[in-house]
Structure formats: structure tokens, C-alpha cells
Design an enzyme around this catalytic site. Structure first.
Site, PDB file in Angstrom:
ATOM      1  CD1 TRP A 134      -2.716   1.496   0.437  1.00  0.00           C
ATOM      2  CD2 TRP A 134      -2.076   1.863   2.557  1.00  0.00           C
ATOM      3  NE1 TRP A 134      -3.482   2.516   0.942  1.00  0.00           N
ATOM      4  CE2 TRP A 134      -3.111   2.772   2.234  1.00  0.00           C
ATOM      5  CE3 TRP A 134      -1.530   1.922   3.841  1.00  0.00           C
ATOM      6  CZ2 TRP A 134      -3.595   3.699   3.148  1.00  0.00           C
ATOM      7  CZ3 TRP A 134      -2.016   2.840   4.743  1.00  0.00           C
ATOM      8  CH2 TRP A 134      -3.036   3.717   4.401  1.00  0.00           C
ATOM      9  CG  ASP A 216      -1.854  -2.360   7.272  1.00  0.00           C
ATOM     10  OD1 ASP A 216      -3.024  -2.326   7.695  1.00  0.00           O
ATOM     11  OD2 ASP A 216      -1.439  -1.573   6.393  1.00  0.00           O
ATOM     12  CE  LYS A 252      -9.985  -0.089   3.150  1.00  0.00           C
ATOM     13  NZ  LYS A 252      -9.595   0.649   2.015  1.00  0.00           N
TER      14      LYS A 252
HETATM   15  C1  LIG Z   1      -3.129  -2.113   3.452  1.00  0.00           C
HETATM   16  C2  LIG Z   1      -3.888  -0.960   4.010  1.00  0.00           C
HETATM   17  N1  LIG Z   1      -3.566  -0.514   5.219  1.00  0.00           N
HETATM   18  C3  LIG Z   1      -4.211   0.507   5.790  1.00  0.00           C
HETATM   19  C4  LIG Z   1      -5.246   1.155   5.143  1.00  0.00           C
HETATM   20  C5  LIG Z   1      -5.859   2.274   5.906  1.00  0.00           C
HETATM   21  O1  LIG Z   1      -7.102   2.678   5.608  1.00  0.00           O
HETATM   22  P1  LIG Z   1      -7.911   3.644   6.542  1.00  0.00           P
HETATM   23  O2  LIG Z   1      -6.988   4.675   7.075  1.00  0.00           O
HETATM   24  O3  LIG Z   1      -8.944   4.216   5.660  1.00  0.00           O
HETATM   25  O4  LIG Z   1      -8.481   2.799   7.622  1.00  0.00           O
HETATM   26  C6  LIG Z   1      -5.608   0.731   3.843  1.00  0.00           C
HETATM   27  C7  LIG Z   1      -6.642   1.417   3.075  1.00  0.00           C
HETATM   28  O5  LIG Z   1      -6.768   1.370   1.884  1.00  0.00           O
HETATM   29  C8  LIG Z   1      -4.913  -0.359   3.282  1.00  0.00           C
HETATM   30  O6  LIG Z   1      -5.223  -0.839   2.080  1.00  0.00           O
END
Ligand SMILES: Cc1ncc(COP(=O)(O)O)c(C=O)c1O
Length: 411
Positions: A134, A216, A252
Site C-alpha cells: 500500500w 497491518d 472496509k
Molecule cells: C493495506 C492498508 N492498510 C491501511 C489502510 C488504511 O485505511 P484507513 O486509514 O482508511 O483505515 C488501507 C486502506 O486502503 C490499506 O489498504
């Protein structure tokens, strides 16, 4: 008068947002957006989970609720339930008081808080992330003060799967106390996860080289539809006795993207370090945003702590995961039936919302420019952009593009 800001240069665009803008500006009726990072229904619409709507309605009617500040570390009922969801209701680490959670600003905020703590308090300097990962991991850790960004191999283009040997070799060469960012399930962007046996080998190296595992956890329940199965990796590491952190997002699996509900789970090996660690986290939060927002965390807390709502929510996760799995099957079937050059099993072997299709930059350009199908340059697609109405169009466009351009992955 010249501006104090005249030396400020424009930073590079963030690809995923630029792609979304190009999609919105496109007037072609056949356009398809495979670039978004969020769930979509079969009508291509965002989905407010019915269990979330119901909980929000009862909150709106609850006169006892107010808008007082939350504590610095957030809503305790939320972080306790989130930590239990991640580590399991029978977790020994929780029972022994060696695990705790703090509410964070979604998954990103959890990663940032972890990086702040590991960098400022434990003085770690080196972090490792997978190639690819990511795209925000690098920025989060560097902005938090980590000075030694390093990568480990992960994706093997030839097999469209995991480069386990490369990954293990890179981890074996990592200096002690390096923070290793691992995706606990539904790896973004590849959709390729290690098997339980491969996780064991990864854990062996992390242990042997005294590295620090950071999970993560942005997609628990979203990958397989089963919360327990998707938590396998982190629970396995905890059972083996590692000290670690898990960065949870409820964007999500609850569809709460803009509510910024997240949790940082910390697992330590002695109870006496819990209170000082929490006090340092309190100071870090205080200096960054003082305290987190209530709404999303309150929804999650109510659902996780109410057995009927919890069951209903598990049904919602299954609905989302099943739709993704069926789009994977549908796309693979169509590509194979059309006789698209190359192999396409990886589409169904991969898991979660994203698929690394193996399409190269030339394929991507053709799909965007000639077919109005928007996807990232890396060939990553979001399975939720596919629907029963556009899947034939997309499969056919991929077939025509790959047939015309050829398969050379070096393009
Ligand atoms: C691998 C991964 N980590 C963390 C996040 C963090 O998302 P958020 O800050 O919206 O919870 C995402 C979102 O796309 C992700 O794909």
C-alpha cells in the site's frame, strides 16, 4: 510583495485520487472504475451496512448521548472489543493482561501512532515494507521520523504469487529491531497471502533475527468472509510469544470509511510495561490530535458488544466477501473462455478486494484510453468495480487488449 510560500513546490499527485478524477471527468457511458479503494454493490454504489444504519438510527434517538470529548486513548468499550476481535475471545495475551488497544484515526492513524511510538519511544529507525505494498506505508513511517526505509521482496511476476525465498532472504539480512510491516490478510495490492506454513517460516526468521513484527490489519473478515480465519497470522505470532502491534481499520469491514474508526492493538510480554506504554501513547496522541472522534467507534463498539448485532454484522461481511469472490470467479471464467493469452488462475487464487492482474503498463494505457476502464498503472484492480452488468465488457476489453498488445511483462 513576494509570498513566504513562493518556494513551495507542488508535490507529486496521488495516483489513486488522480485516477478517480479522470474517471469522473470521462463522459463515456461504458466507463468502469476499477481503481477505487472501497467496496461497491452490484449497482456500483457505496453500501451502508444495514446493521450500521440500524445502530445509527438508535443513536440518533438516544437522548442520553452527547458530544463530550472522549478520553485521549478513545472509547474503552471500542478498543477492548476491537482487540478481542483481532486476537480472539480466548486469547491468552488478553487474559494475562498483556494486550491492550487504543482508539486511532482509522488504519492510517493506527499505523502512524505505531510508527510514532516505535520511533520516538523505542528509538527504532529502520522499517521494511513489501514490494509492492500500500503506497502510504512509506510516507507514514518517514513522516513519523523513521530514517531507514527498506524493502523486502514479495511479488513474483513469473508465478503471479509470493516470492517466499526472496522475502526470507531480505528479512534475514535486516538489522536487529527493524520494524517489519506485514499485511495480516488480503495483501494490498497483490491479493497474495502467505499460507500457514509460509507464515511459520516468516515467523522463524523474525524471531531468529530479532525483528519487530507490525501487522497491518485493514481487511479482517473482508478477505475470506470469516473473522477468525483472516486473523490467523497475527494470532499465530502472538501464540509464539512475539511482542508486536496490530493496526486495525474498520473502514472496509464496517463500511465506515469517513468515520476514521481504527484501533492500535499492542501485545507485550510483561504486564508491568503496559501502564508506562499507555502513558507514552497518551502523550503522543495529546500532542497530535488530543482525542479521537466518537461516532464510528461508537457504532463499532455497539455492534461488537451486542450479540444479535454482531451476528448480523458477520452476515454483512460475508455478503461483501462473497460478492468479491464471485466477481473473481466470473472474471477468470470469462477470460479463459475467450481464450485470452496467458494464465488467469491467479485471479481466483488471490484474496480480498484487490487483484494484481499481471496486466502491464501498455495494457493499462490501452484499457484506459480505448475502453474507458480505469485501473492503476501497476495493473491492480478492485474487484468491487466489477458488476454483473459490466463484467462481460471488462473481460472482453482485457481479451482484446492482451491479444493486440501481447504479453511481454517487461513493457
Ligand atoms: C493495506 C492498508 N492498510 C491501511 C489502510 C488504511 O485505511 P484507513 O486509514 O482508511 O483505515 C488501507 C486502506 O486502503 C490499506 O489498504
Amino acid at each position: 510583495m513576494t509570498s513566504r510560500f513562493s518556494e513551495v513546490s507542488t508535490g507529486p499527485p496521488i495516483e489513486v485520487f488522480a485516477l478517480n478524477k479522470a474517471f469522473l471527468d470521462d463522459t463515456n457511458p461504458n466507463k468502469v472504475n476499477l481503481g477505487v479503494g472501497a467496496y461497491r454493490t452490484d449497482d456500483c454504489k457505496p453500501w451502508v451496512l444495514p446493521v450500521v444504519r440500524k445502530t445509527e438510527q438508535s443513536m440518533a434517538n438516544n437522548e442520553a448521548l452527547n458530544h463530550e470529548y472522549l478520553p485521549v486513548l478513545g472509547l474503552d468499550s471500542f478498543s477492548t472489543a476491537a482487540t478481542r476481535m483481532l486476537l480472539g475471545k480466548d486469547s491468552k495475551a488478553i487474559a494475562e493482561g498483556r494486550a491492550f488497544g487504543i482508539q486511532t484515526l482509522s488504519g492510517t492513524g493506527s499505523l502512524r501512532m505505531a510508527a510514532e511510538f516505535l520511533g520516538r519511544i523505542l528509538k527504532y529507525k529502520t522499517f521494511y515494507y513489501s514490494v509492492p505494498t500500500w503506497e502510504n506505508h512509506h510516507l507514514i513511517f518517514v513522516n513519523a521520523g523513521f530514517t531507514e526505509p527498506k524493502t523486502y521482496r514479495y511479488w513474483k511476476a513469473e508465478t503471479r504469487g509470493l516470492d517466499l525465498d526472496g522475502m526470507l532472504e531480505d528479512l534475514r539480512n535486516a538489522p536487529e529491531n527493524s520494524v517489519i510491516i506485514l499485511h495480516s490478510c488480503a495483501h494490498n495490492p497483490t491479493g497474495v497471502d502467505p499460507t500457514p506454513d509460509q507464515w511459520k517460516q516468516i515467523a522463524d526468521v523474525v524471531q531468529e533475527k530479532k525483528l519487530f513484527p507490525l501487522f497491518d490489519c485493514a481487511y479482517q473478515g473482508f478477505a475470506s468472509g470469516d473473522l477468525e480465519k483472516d486473523a490467523f497470522a497475527i494470532r499465530y505470532f502472538v501464540e509464539r510469544g512475539f511482542e508486536l502491534v496490530g493496526c486495525q481499520s474498520f473502514a472496509k469491514n464496517f463500511g465506515l470509511y469517513n468515520e476514521r474508526a481504527g484501533n492500535l492493538t499492542v501485545v507485550v510480554n510483561e504486564t508491568k510495561v503496559v501502564a508506562p506504554s499507555k502513558s507514552q501513547l497518551t502523550l503522543l496522541v495529546r500532542g497530535m490530535y488530543s482525542n479521537p472522534p466518537n461516532h464510528g467507534a461508537s457504532v463499532v463498539s455497539t455492534v461488537l458488544n451486542t450479540p444479535e448485532l454482531y451476528e448480523e454484522w458477520k452476515g454483512c461481511i460475508k455478503t461483501m466477501a462473497d460478492r468479491i469472490i464471485s466477481m473473481r470467479q466470473g472474471l477468470r471464467e470469462r477470460l479463459e473462455k475467450l481464450g485470452t493469452p496467458g494464465t488467469w488462475e491467479h485471479i481466483t487464487n488471490q484474496i480480498g478486494m484487490f487483484s494484481y492482474t499481471g496486466l502491464n503498463q501498455k495494457h493499462v494505457e490501452t484499457l484506459v484510453n480505448e475502453y474507458h476502464i480505469y485501473l492503476l498503472k501497476s495493473g491492480r484492480i478492485n474487484m468491487c468495480g466489477l458488476t454483473s452488468k459490466n463484467i462481460d465488457y471488462v473481460a472482453n476489453a482485457i481479451f482484446e487488449t492482451v491479444s493486440k498488445v501481447g504479453l511481454d511483462s517487461s513493457l
